[in-house]
Enzyme design. Structure first.
Site, PDB file in Angstrom:
ATOM      1  N   GLY A   1       0.832  -1.223  -0.251  1.00  0.00           N
ATOM      2  CA  GLY A   1       0.068   0.028  -0.139  1.00  0.00           C
ATOM      3  C   GLY A   1       0.640   1.318  -0.038  1.00  0.00           C
ATOM      4  O   GLY A   1       0.373   2.342   0.119  1.00  0.00           O
TER       5      GLY A   1
ATOM      6  N   PRO B   1       4.616  -5.104  -1.052  1.00  0.00           N
ATOM      7  CA  PRO B   1       4.694  -4.084  -1.579  1.00  0.00           C
ATOM      8  C   PRO B   1       4.829  -4.450  -3.227  1.00  0.00           C
ATOM      9  O   PRO B   1       5.246  -5.257  -3.585  1.00  0.00           O
ATOM     10  CB  PRO B   1       5.993  -3.369  -1.356  1.00  0.00           C
ATOM     11  CG  PRO B   1       6.951  -4.537  -1.011  1.00  0.00           C
ATOM     12  CD  PRO B   1       5.951  -5.464  -0.393  1.00  0.00           C
ATOM     13  N   GLY B   2       3.809  -3.617  -3.891  1.00  0.00           N
ATOM     14  CA  GLY B   2       3.742  -3.703  -5.525  1.00  0.00           C
ATOM     15  C   GLY B   2       4.248  -2.582  -6.043  1.00  0.00           C
ATOM     16  O   GLY B   2       5.013  -2.425  -6.641  1.00  0.00           O
ATOM     17  N   ARG B   3       3.295  -1.600  -5.829  1.00  0.00           N
ATOM     18  CA  ARG B   3       3.467  -0.265  -6.548  1.00  0.00           C
ATOM     19  C   ARG B   3       4.913   0.643  -6.108  1.00  0.00           C
ATOM     20  O   ARG B   3       5.617   1.136  -6.954  1.00  0.00           O
ATOM     21  CB  ARG B   3       2.273   0.881  -5.969  1.00  0.00           C
ATOM     22  CG  ARG B   3       2.390   1.948  -6.951  1.00  0.00           C
ATOM     23  CD  ARG B   3       1.226   2.852  -6.157  1.00  0.00           C
ATOM     24  NE  ARG B   3       0.116   2.267  -6.004  1.00  0.00           N
ATOM     25  CZ  ARG B   3      -1.139   2.342  -6.764  1.00  0.00           C
ATOM     26  NH1 ARG B   3      -1.163   2.795  -8.151  1.00  0.00           N
ATOM     27  NH2 ARG B   3      -2.078   1.635  -6.280  1.00  0.00           N
TER      28      ARG B   3
ATOM     29  N   TYR C   1     -10.002   4.645 -12.238  1.00  0.00           N
ATOM     30  CA  TYR C   1      -9.879   5.554 -10.681  1.00  0.00           C
ATOM     31  C   TYR C   1      -9.677   7.151 -11.089  1.00  0.00           C
ATOM     32  O   TYR C   1      -9.478   7.654 -10.294  1.00  0.00           O
ATOM     33  CB  TYR C   1      -8.626   5.162 -10.112  1.00  0.00           C
ATOM     34  CG  TYR C   1      -8.367   3.575 -10.281  1.00  0.00           C
ATOM     35  CD1 TYR C   1      -9.370   2.943  -9.521  1.00  0.00           C
ATOM     36  CD2 TYR C   1      -7.307   3.117 -10.765  1.00  0.00           C
ATOM     37  CE1 TYR C   1      -9.016   1.486  -9.507  1.00  0.00           C
ATOM     38  CE2 TYR C   1      -6.998   1.781 -10.591  1.00  0.00           C
ATOM     39  CZ  TYR C   1      -7.899   0.896  -9.965  1.00  0.00           C
ATOM     40  OH  TYR C   1      -7.814  -0.447  -9.969  1.00  0.00           O
TER      41      TYR C   1
ATOM     42  N   CYS D   1     -13.382   3.809 -28.432  1.00  0.00           N
ATOM     43  CA  CYS D   1     -14.907   4.389 -28.553  1.00  0.00           C
ATOM     44  C   CYS D   1     -15.716   4.465 -27.324  1.00  0.00           C
ATOM     45  O   CYS D   1     -16.749   4.128 -27.097  1.00  0.00           O
ATOM     46  CB  CYS D   1     -15.754   3.561 -29.495  1.00  0.00           C
ATOM     47  SG  CYS D   1     -14.674   3.397 -31.116  1.00  0.00           S
ATOM     48  N   GLU D   2     -15.107   5.244 -26.550  1.00  0.00           N
ATOM     49  CA  GLU D   2     -15.991   5.788 -25.313  1.00  0.00           C
ATOM     50  C   GLU D   2     -15.247   6.916 -24.516  1.00  0.00           C
ATOM     51  O   GLU D   2     -13.936   7.098 -24.631  1.00  0.00           O
ATOM     52  CB  GLU D   2     -16.023   4.677 -23.943  1.00  0.00           C
ATOM     53  CG  GLU D   2     -15.056   3.873 -23.773  1.00  0.00           C
ATOM     54  CD  GLU D   2     -15.600   2.948 -22.811  1.00  0.00           C
ATOM     55  OE1 GLU D   2     -16.015   3.275 -21.422  1.00  0.00           O
ATOM     56  OE2 GLU D   2     -15.574   1.908 -22.872  1.00  0.00           O
TER      57      GLU D   2
HETATM   58  N1  LLP Z   1      -1.137  -7.122  -0.475  1.00  0.00           N
HETATM   59  C1  LLP Z   1      -2.544  -7.217  -0.835  1.00  0.00           C
HETATM   60  C2  LLP Z   1      -3.420  -8.275   0.078  1.00  0.00           C
HETATM   61  C3  LLP Z   1      -3.265  -6.439  -1.887  1.00  0.00           C
HETATM   62  O1  LLP Z   1      -4.529  -6.468  -2.050  1.00  0.00           O
HETATM   63  C4  LLP Z   1      -2.405  -5.590  -2.675  1.00  0.00           C
HETATM   64  C5  LLP Z   1      -3.047  -4.530  -3.524  1.00  0.00           C
HETATM   65  C6  LLP Z   1      -0.892  -5.388  -2.376  1.00  0.00           C
HETATM   66  C7  LLP Z   1      -0.562  -6.275  -1.235  1.00  0.00           C
HETATM   67  C8  LLP Z   1      -0.063  -4.352  -3.038  1.00  0.00           C
HETATM   68  O2  LLP Z   1      -0.427  -3.042  -2.797  1.00  0.00           O
HETATM   69  P1  LLP Z   1       0.598  -2.041  -3.474  1.00  0.00           P
HETATM   70  O3  LLP Z   1       1.873  -1.960  -2.519  1.00  0.00           O
HETATM   71  O4  LLP Z   1       0.891  -2.226  -5.017  1.00  0.00           O
HETATM   72  O5  LLP Z   1      -0.388  -0.788  -3.147  1.00  0.00           O
HETATM   73  N2  LLP Z   1      -5.382  -1.501  -9.210  1.00  0.00           N
HETATM   74  C9  LLP Z   1      -4.876  -0.491  -8.583  1.00  0.00           C
HETATM   75  C10 LLP Z   1      -4.451  -0.986  -7.236  1.00  0.00           C
HETATM   76  C11 LLP Z   1      -5.142  -2.429  -6.644  1.00  0.00           C
HETATM   77  C12 LLP Z   1      -4.374  -2.523  -5.618  1.00  0.00           C
HETATM   78  C13 LLP Z   1      -4.877  -3.986  -4.806  1.00  0.00           C
HETATM   79  N3  LLP Z   1      -4.361  -4.650  -3.815  1.00  0.00           N
HETATM   80  C14 LLP Z   1      -4.517   0.552  -8.861  1.00  0.00           C
HETATM   81  O6  LLP Z   1      -4.230   0.719 -10.030  1.00  0.00           O
HETATM   82  O7  LLP Z   1      -4.275   1.594  -8.068  1.00  0.00           O
END
Ligand code: LLP
Length: 404
Positions: A233, A269-271, A311, A338-339
């Site tokens: 997050g 972490p992802g983002r 979003y 087309c939107e």
């Molecule tokens: N762990 C869990 C259980 C999650 O549901 C998520 C993201 C993460 C970790 C990783 O979160 P991050 O560090 O990346 O914030 N598609 C959306 C984001 C959806 C996130 C879903 N869960 C966007 O493009 O902003």
């Protein structure tokens, strides 16, 4: 990633050269930036020495996952597909955690057979299903329980997961009962308390509130969790205004919990690991004069990058070749779909653009390609990984003939 003599370079390579060679729209990631992000992340949390499981959903590219594994990261997966992909990329099962509210029996059986580190369960029903499979497999399965801490992450409503009205996790009042049940099970081995309140969090306060609930749960259950999985997050600076989550502050707050409990911290972490490493290079097909604004019609569209349409997310747009001529017109950057949601940004004071010019959409490393689709039967783009000025094609553009 800067301009040199007006040309934008990604790790020393001109964006225009990449576009010419691989065509557009084109995803490009900088391995240097990914490595830098991992280093910063690890440095900020050095004193708690966490296990960092990359959230595969942010970017499931095979070669990228392989790199993550090489750099010491585990994986956080949410489907059998992601789990298979992580294993195939060489990530060890003992560094993989499985999250999600709706894991099917088929997915659970696979995960249990692979002996992954943790299955983080999100309901009593899921616990019962894991127990049923474990009994059949004659195994004691390592599980975590995901808490819903009823904490507002103060982020976009669509990506908030920690409030009581969200489908995720088990509410505090039911969690104690679930913990008790697992402790008494012959087939379940309770290892972890997990929590994840949302994504793109920039403010420290929600994490502080979440940790308060975590601490309360630990005290109430009197259970020594081997792991505390705090999810991901951590927000990034999409606006380029130096607004990002203060990881050092977060680390200090976590440390307070660890004084009494010697649990190992897991992050997902992802983002924050990959978001700012990616660019989407796109070519202007046409410029159309509209009412009070010009439409800059790109060859990239919402199928390539969904975040703005889904979003209302803002991604900076920059020119591949800088000039000094500012336009007085307002530019609306749109795709060919087309939107009317197929729109990236409306900008004033941009440099003057012409048809066939190239632009880059920034910070698309996370949830860019992974959210892409074939809407309007558009093929998915090529992905490149730039590694010390070497270009690696890590995903080929889908061929029209396969789609048709
Ligand atoms: N762990 C869990 C259980 C999650 O549901 C998520 C993201 C993460 C970790 C990783 O979160 P991050 O560090 O990346 O914030 N598609 C959306 C984001 C959806 C996130 C879903 N869960 C966007 O493009 O902003």
């Amino acid at each position: 990633m800067t301009y040199k003599l007006n040309d934008f370079l990604i790790d020393g390579i001109k964006a225009k050269i990449l576009a010419k060679k691989y065509s557009t729209p084109l995803y490009c990631y900088s391995l240097k930036k990914i490595k830098e992000n991992i280093k910063n992340f690890q440095k900020s949390f050095k004193s708690i020495d966490p296990l960092v499981c990359f959230a595969v959903k942010a970017n499931p590219n095979k070669i990228i996952l392989r790199q993550m594994g090489k750099l010491g990261l585990g994986a956080d997966v949410v489907s059998i597909g992601e789990l298979m992909r992580a294993l195939k990329a060489g990530i060890k099962p003992n560094k993989i955690v499985f999250s999600g509210v709706g894991k099917t029996s088929h997915e659970l059986i696979y995960a249990i057979k692979k002996n992954i580190l943790l299955i983080n369960a999100e309901s009593k029903s899921e616990i019962l299903e894991i127990e049923r499979i474990a009994k059949k497999e004659k195994k004691k399965v390592k599980v975590g329980v995901r808490l819903n801490p009823n904490t507002d992450a103060k982020t976009l409503i669509q990506i908030s997961t920690g409030k009581k009205e969200n489908k995720f996790g088990i509410p505090e009042k039911d969690l104690l009962h679930v913990v008790k049940y697992i402790k008494n099970s012959k087939y379940l081995d309770l290892k972890c308390l997990s929590v994840h309140i949302g994504s793109q969090i920039l403010d420290h306060t929600p994490y502080e509130k979440m940790l308060k609930v975590v601490r309360r749960i630990i005290n109430k259950t009197k259970f020594k969790f081997e792991y505390i999985d705090l999810g991901g997050g951590m927000g990034i600076d999409y606006e380029n205004k130096n607004r990002r989550l203060n990881l050092n502050k977060y680390s200090k707050s976590i440390k307070k919990i660890l004084i009494k409990n010697k649990s190992k911290i897991i992050f997902e972490p992802g983002r924050s690991i990959i978001g700012n490493s990616g660019f989407l290079i796109s070519k202007i097909i046409y410029i159309k004069e509209g009412h009070k604004k010009d439409f800059i019609i790109l060859d990239a569209a919402m199928n390539d990058l969904m975040r703005p349409a889904l979003y209302n997310a803002n991604h900076r747009i920059i020119p591949a070749n800088k000039n000094k001529k500012k336009t007085k017109r307002t530019y609306e950057f749109v795709g060919p779909i087309c939107e009317s949601t197929d729109k990236f940004s409306t900008l004033k004071g941009f440099q003057k653009l012409k048809e066939k010019d190239l632009i880059l959409i920034c910070d698309v490393g996370a949830y860019g390609m992974s959210l892409s689709s074939n809407y309007n039967l558009r093929p998915k783009s090529t992905e490149l990984l730039i590694n010390k000025s070497k270009i690696q094609v890590i995903n080929k553009r889908q061929r029209l003939k396969d789609l048709i």
